[in-house]
Design a protein around this motif. Structure first.
Motif, PDB file in Angstrom:
ATOM      1  N   CYS A  15       0.852  -1.176  -0.141  1.00 44.76           N
ATOM      2  CA  CYS A  15      -0.054  -0.121   0.102  1.00 44.76           C
ATOM      3  C   CYS A  15       0.792   1.446   0.080  1.00 44.76           C
ATOM      4  CB  CYS A  15      -0.923  -0.124   1.108  1.00 44.76           C
ATOM      5  SG  CYS A  15      -2.310  -1.113   1.116  1.00 44.76           S
ATOM      6  N   GLY A 162     -11.581  10.288   5.006  1.00 42.52           N
ATOM      7  CA  GLY A 162     -11.729   9.122   5.741  1.00 42.52           C
ATOM      8  C   GLY A 162     -12.661   9.045   6.825  1.00 42.52           C
ATOM      9  N   ASP A 217     -18.411   9.639   6.723  1.00 41.85           N
ATOM     10  CA  ASP A 217     -16.949   9.849   6.323  1.00 41.85           C
ATOM     11  C   ASP A 217     -16.434  11.283   6.064  1.00 41.85           C
ATOM     12  OD1 ASP A 217     -16.503   7.243   7.248  1.00 41.85           O
ATOM     13  OD2 ASP A 217     -16.016   6.412   5.117  1.00 41.85           O
ATOM     14  N   GLY A 239      -6.919   5.961   7.022  1.00 43.43           N
ATOM     15  CA  GLY A 239      -7.202   4.699   6.415  1.00 43.43           C
ATOM     16  C   GLY A 239      -6.169   3.498   6.511  1.00 43.43           C
ATOM     17  N   LYS A 242      -7.528   0.319   5.549  1.00 43.41           N
ATOM     18  CA  LYS A 242      -8.335   0.129   4.109  1.00 43.41           C
ATOM     19  C   LYS A 242      -7.240  -0.477   3.276  1.00 43.41           C
ATOM     20  CE  LYS A 242     -11.516   2.669   5.560  1.00 43.41           C
ATOM     21  NZ  LYS A 242     -11.710   4.222   5.384  1.00 43.41           N
ATOM     22  N   ASP A 243      -7.806  -1.093   2.186  1.00 41.28           N
ATOM     23  CA  ASP A 243      -7.309  -1.867   1.174  1.00 41.28           C
ATOM     24  C   ASP A 243      -6.616  -1.004   0.210  1.00 41.28           C
ATOM     25  OD1 ASP A 243      -9.177  -1.126  -0.667  1.00 41.28           O
ATOM     26  OD2 ASP A 243     -10.267  -2.894  -0.394  1.00 41.28           O
ATOM     27  N   TYR A 246      -8.498   1.556  -1.997  1.00 41.77           N
ATOM     28  CA  TYR A 246      -8.922   2.810  -1.450  1.00 41.77           C
ATOM     29  C   TYR A 246      -7.754   3.732  -1.436  1.00 41.77           C
ATOM     30  CZ  TYR A 246      -9.739   5.782   2.713  1.00 41.77           C
ATOM     31  OH  TYR A 246      -9.773   7.138   3.565  1.00 41.77           O
ATOM     32  N   THR A 287     -15.042   4.070  -3.736  1.00 38.76           N
ATOM     33  CA  THR A 287     -14.390   3.288  -2.801  1.00 38.76           C
ATOM     34  C   THR A 287     -15.230   3.365  -1.248  1.00 38.76           C
ATOM     35  OG1 THR A 287     -12.670   4.780  -2.733  1.00 38.76           O
ATOM     36  CG2 THR A 287     -12.178   2.710  -3.654  1.00 38.76           C
ATOM     37  N   PHE A 288     -15.005   2.528  -0.306  1.00 36.82           N
ATOM     38  CA  PHE A 288     -15.620   2.590   0.819  1.00 36.82           C
ATOM     39  C   PHE A 288     -15.862   3.989   1.520  1.00 36.82           C
ATOM     40  CE2 PHE A 288     -16.313   2.349   5.262  1.00 36.82           C
ATOM     41  CZ  PHE A 288     -16.966   1.170   5.529  1.00 36.82           C
ATOM     42  N   ASN A 289     -17.204   4.328   1.655  1.00 35.16           N
ATOM     43  CA  ASN A 289     -17.770   5.263   2.240  1.00 35.16           C
ATOM     44  C   ASN A 289     -19.028   5.272   2.792  1.00 35.16           C
ATOM     45  OD1 ASN A 289     -19.708   7.346   0.505  1.00 35.16           O
ATOM     46  ND2 ASN A 289     -18.360   6.079  -1.101  1.00 35.16           N
ATOM     47  N   SER A 312     -20.524   0.903   4.090  1.00 35.14           N
ATOM     48  CA  SER A 312     -20.484   1.454   3.081  1.00 35.14           C
ATOM     49  C   SER A 312     -21.583   1.716   2.530  1.00 35.14           C
ATOM     50  CB  SER A 312     -19.159   1.310   2.328  1.00 35.14           C
ATOM     51  OG  SER A 312     -19.068   1.743   0.947  1.00 35.14           O
TER      52      SER A 312
END
Length: 605
Positions: A15, A162, A217, A239, A242-243, A246, A287-289, A312
Motif C-alpha cells: 500500500c 476518511g 466519512d 485509512g 483500508k485496502d 482505497y 471506494t468505501f464510504n 459503506s
C-alpha cells in the motif's frame, strides 16, 4: 515557497508503494508494535524497503508509535525508535509523553491526534518542547485553525478524508470500559459503530435500534484552498486499515486536486519530486464510504451522522423508476454490470443489498426485489469494473531529467541532471568511427537517450555536443543511458534532505496544573515529564484504574440532540424529552451528559 504535503496511509509496504506511485508526498505506517492500529504493524525490514523506495522521490515515511506505553515497555520502545531512525525513517508519530523523557536519536517527533490537539495553549506547549509537527483534532473549524496558526509556527497537519472517530481522539475509553480493548493501545472494538436505542429518564424509547454514534466519512476536497490559507501544510488521508484500492483511488484523487491548486499559484509547491501518470479516473465515492460530511470545518451542521448504517453505501446512482415481477429499472447515467454490488434503504431505513447477476442497460434482474418501491434511492457500493481497473492499473511516477553528451578524447562524457539539481557524469569510451549516415545516427542517439525504460526518470531533454556524429550501436547507447541514470538515482538517495530534530528538555508551562485519567499517564517517564512542567498527575490512565464506574468514557463535539432536532437552543424544536437521556444496547445503559455551553456531549459509564 509554501510546500504542501499529501500524506497517505499504508497498512503494509504494498500500500505504501502504491500511495507513492499515485502521488503521495509522504506515507504513514505502523511500527511492528505500539501503533494505534495494532492489526497493521510492519516489520523493520519492510519499513526499511519502503523508506528506500520513498526517498528516491524525496517522499517521506512516518512511523506510528502512538499508543500509550506501559512501564515494562519503555526500554523496548526506546530501542524501536533507534531502529527506525537507523533505517532512515523521517519522523515518529507519538502519543505518550513518556517518549520525550527517553534517550532518543535526533529524529523528528510528531504529536499524534491522539494527544488531543484542540486548544491553542496545548499546541503552543507541544511546540515549545520541540515537537516538530502537530496533527490537529478533526473537530476544529477553519476559524480555530487560523487562530492556532496565528499563535504558533509549528508544522500543522490535518485530516482531509476518511473515517471519523466520534470521540475527541485520545479521550475515548468506551472500548476499554466495555470490552477491555483499549483504543489508546490500538485495539478499539468500535462501540461507536454499534446499534443503540435512545431512552429518556423514564425508559421511554425515543429512537430504537439505530447507529446513533456512527458518523459519516470525512471529505474536505472542496476546502483545500481554505485549509492552505488557514495554515495547514500536510493534508492527511485516514485509512491504515483500508485496502490498496482505497489508497490508490483516494491518493490519486487528492493528488490531482492539489496539483491543480499548485499549477495556479506560484507560491505553492509539492514537497516531493516527480510527475504522476494515472491510468484510471479517481472517484472517492467508488471506494468505501458511509456518505460524506465536511464535519465542523465550517461550524456545526446537521446530518453529520450515519444513523441508519455503519456500512459503506458507495456512490448514489439514481432512483427506481420501474418495477416488474423479476426486475427493476434505475434512472441513472452510470453503467451497471454483472457482479456490481448495489444497496438501498428499505421502508424501515435498514440497508439492504444485492450482487447483480444479470443486468440489461439499467434493468436489474432479481428473484428477490424485497420492498423496493418507485423512487427508492439506489447506491453502488461495489463497482466491479472500477475494482478490476485498480487491481491491474500501473500508475507511474517519473522525475524530470536532462542528459548532456560532451565529446572527450576517449569518447564522451554523459552528464545527467534531475529536477532537484542532482547531477552525475560518466565517461563513456568507444571507438570514434564516423557514422555513414550522420543525420540518421544523430536521431538514433537522441531517440535512445530520451528513453527511460523502467527507471524512475523521464528524460525530457538531450543536448548532443559532439564535433561529429560517430557510429554507436543501439545496445551501447542503452548501456550508457542506463548507467548514467542508475548513478543519478544513487545520487538522489545520497543527497536526500533528511531532517533532524531534538526535544528541548527544559520546563515549559503546561496548560493546567493537574491531570486526571484523561491525561493518559501510565508510566513513570510520562509522570516525570508532567512533573517537570509543574503538573500533578492525580490519577493514572483509564487502563490502570481499578474501577471505572461513573467515569466519562467518551466526549464528543457531535450531539445526538442536535442531530435529532431536539437541541434546547433550537427554538423550533417541537419534541420535548425528559432528561437525563440514555443509550441502551440491550445489555446496559449509558447516560448522556450535555455541555450546552461548549456544545459537547459526554457518555457516562
Amino acid at each position: 515557497m509554501n510546500k504542501l504535503e499529501l500524506l497517505s496511509p499504508a497498512k503494509d509496504i504494498e500500500c505504501g508503494i502504491a500511495a507513492i506511485n499515485c502521488g503521495a508526498d509522504a506515507v504513514y505506517v505502523g511500527a511492528p508494535k505500539f501503533g494505534a492500529r495494532a492489526a497493521v504493524g510492519n516489520s523493520i525490514d519492510d519499513i526499511a524497503k519502503l523508506v528506500i523506495y520513498a526517498h528516491k522521490f524525496w517522499a517521506k515515511v512516518y512511523v506510528t508509535v502512538n499508543t500509550i506505553i506501559y512501564e515494562d515497555e519503555l526500554e523496548e520502545v526506546q530501542q524501536l525508535i533507534h531502529q527506525l531512525y537507523e533505517i532512515g525513517t523521517d519522523a515518529i508519530i507519538i502519543q505518550d509523553m513518556g517518549i520525550l523523557g527517553m534517550d532518543l536519536p535526533p529524529i523528528p517527533l510528531f504529536a499524534s491526534t491522539q494527544t488531543h490537539n484542540y486548544s491553542v495553549d496545548k499546541i503552543k506547549f507541544l511546540e515549545q518542547t520541540g515537537i516538530q509537527r502537530i496533527i490537529l483534532a478533526r473537530e476544529l473549524s477553519l476559524e480555530q485553525i487560523k487562530e492556532i496558526r496565528k499563535h504558533t509556527t509549528v508544522d500543522l497537519e490535518f485530516f482531509i478524508h476518511g473515517a471519523l472517530c466520534v470521540c475527541f481522539s485520545g479521550q475515548c475509553y468506551f472500548s476499554q470500559a466495555t470490552t477491555e480493548r483499549s483504543a489508546n493501545r490500538g485495539e478499539c472494538s468500535q462501540p461507536c459503530r454499534m446499534l443503540y436505542s435512545l431512552e429518556d429518564s423514564e425508559g421511554k424509547v425515543i429512537v430504537k435500534d439505530k447507529y446513533l454514534l456512527s458518523l459519516k466519512d470525512l471529505n474536505l476536497s472542496t476546502h483545500l484552498t481554505e485549509l492552505i490559507d488557514a495554515g495547514i501544510s500536510s493534508f492527511k488521508i485516514e485509512g491504515r486499515l483500508k485496502d490498496i484500492s482505497y489508497v490508490k483511488n483516494v491518493t490519486a484523487f487528492y493528488r490531482q486536486k492539489l496539483d491543480a491548486l499548485i499549477a495556479n499559484d506560484k507560491s505553492l509547491a509539492k514537497s516531493s519530486s516527480g510527475k504522476v501518470y494515472i491510468d484510471f479516473k479517481p472517484d472517492p465515492e467508488k471506494t468505501f464510504n458511509r456518505g460524506y460530511t465536511d464535519y465542523f470545518i465550517e461550524g456545526r451542521k446537521k446530518e453529520i451522522a450515519s444513523p441508519d448504517t455503519q456500512k459503506s453505501i458507495g456512490k448514489y446512482l439514481g432512483k427506481v423508476k420501474r418495477i416488474e415481477k423479476d426486475f427493476f429499472e434505475v434512472s441513472t447515467k452510470e453503467i451497471l454490470i454483472n457482479d456490481d454490488g448495489i444497496c438501498y434503504f428499505d421502508s424501515k431505513n435498514v440497508l439492504q443489498g444485492m450482487i447483480i447477476s444479470k443486468v440489461n442497460n439499467n434493468r436489474v434482474y432479481s428473484d428477490e426485489l424485497g420492498d423496493l418501491k418507485i423512487g427508492t434511492k439506489i447506491y453502488r457500493n461495489r463497482d466491479h469494473q472500477f475494482i478490476k481497473d485498480l487491481s491491474k492499473e500501473i500508475s507511474t511516477r517519473k522525475i524530470r531529467a536532462k542528459l548532456e553528451l560532451n565529446e572527450t578524447k576517449e569518447g564522451m562524457f554523459i552528464s545527467a541532471n534531475d529536477e532537484d539539481g542532482n547531477q552525475v557524469s560518466i565517461l563513456c569510451e568507444f571507438v570514434k568511427e564516423p557514422a555513414n549516415n550522420p543525420e540518421q545516427m544523430y536521431k538514433t542517439i537522441e531517440k535512445q537517450m530520451l528513453k527511460s525504460g523502467d527507471s524512475i526518470f523521464e528524460v525530457k531533454d538531450v543536448q548532443i555536443n559532439l564535433r561529429q556524429t560517430y557510429f554507436l550501436p543501439v545496445a551501447k547507447l542503452n548501456e550508457f543511458r542506463r548507467e548514467v541514470l542508475n548513478q543519478l538515482e544513487a545520487e538522489r538517495i545520497k543527497n536526500y534532505p533528511r531532517q533532524s530534530s531534538q526535544i528541548i528538555k527544559s520546563g515549559h508551562k503546561y496548560p493546567g496544573d493537574k491531570l486526571d485519567y484523561h491525561g493518559n499517564v501510565v508510566n513513570s517517564k510520562a509522570e516525570k515529564f508532567y512533573a517537570d512542567q509543574g503538573v500533578e498527575v492525580v490519577e493514572e490512565g483509564f487502563e490502570k484504574l481499578s474501577s471505572c464506574k461513573g467515569k466519562i468514557i467518551m466526549t464528543t463535539k457531535y450531539c445526538i440532540k442536535d442531530q435529532l432536532g431536539i437541541c434546547p437552543q433550537n427554538m423550533c424544536s417541537q419534541l420535548k424529552v425528559k432528561e437525563p437521556l440514555f443509550l441502551a444496547d440491550g445489555k446496559r445503559k449509558y447516560q448522556l451528559i450535555f455541555n450546552c455551553k461548549n456544545c459537547e456531549m459526554s457518555i457516562k459509564l
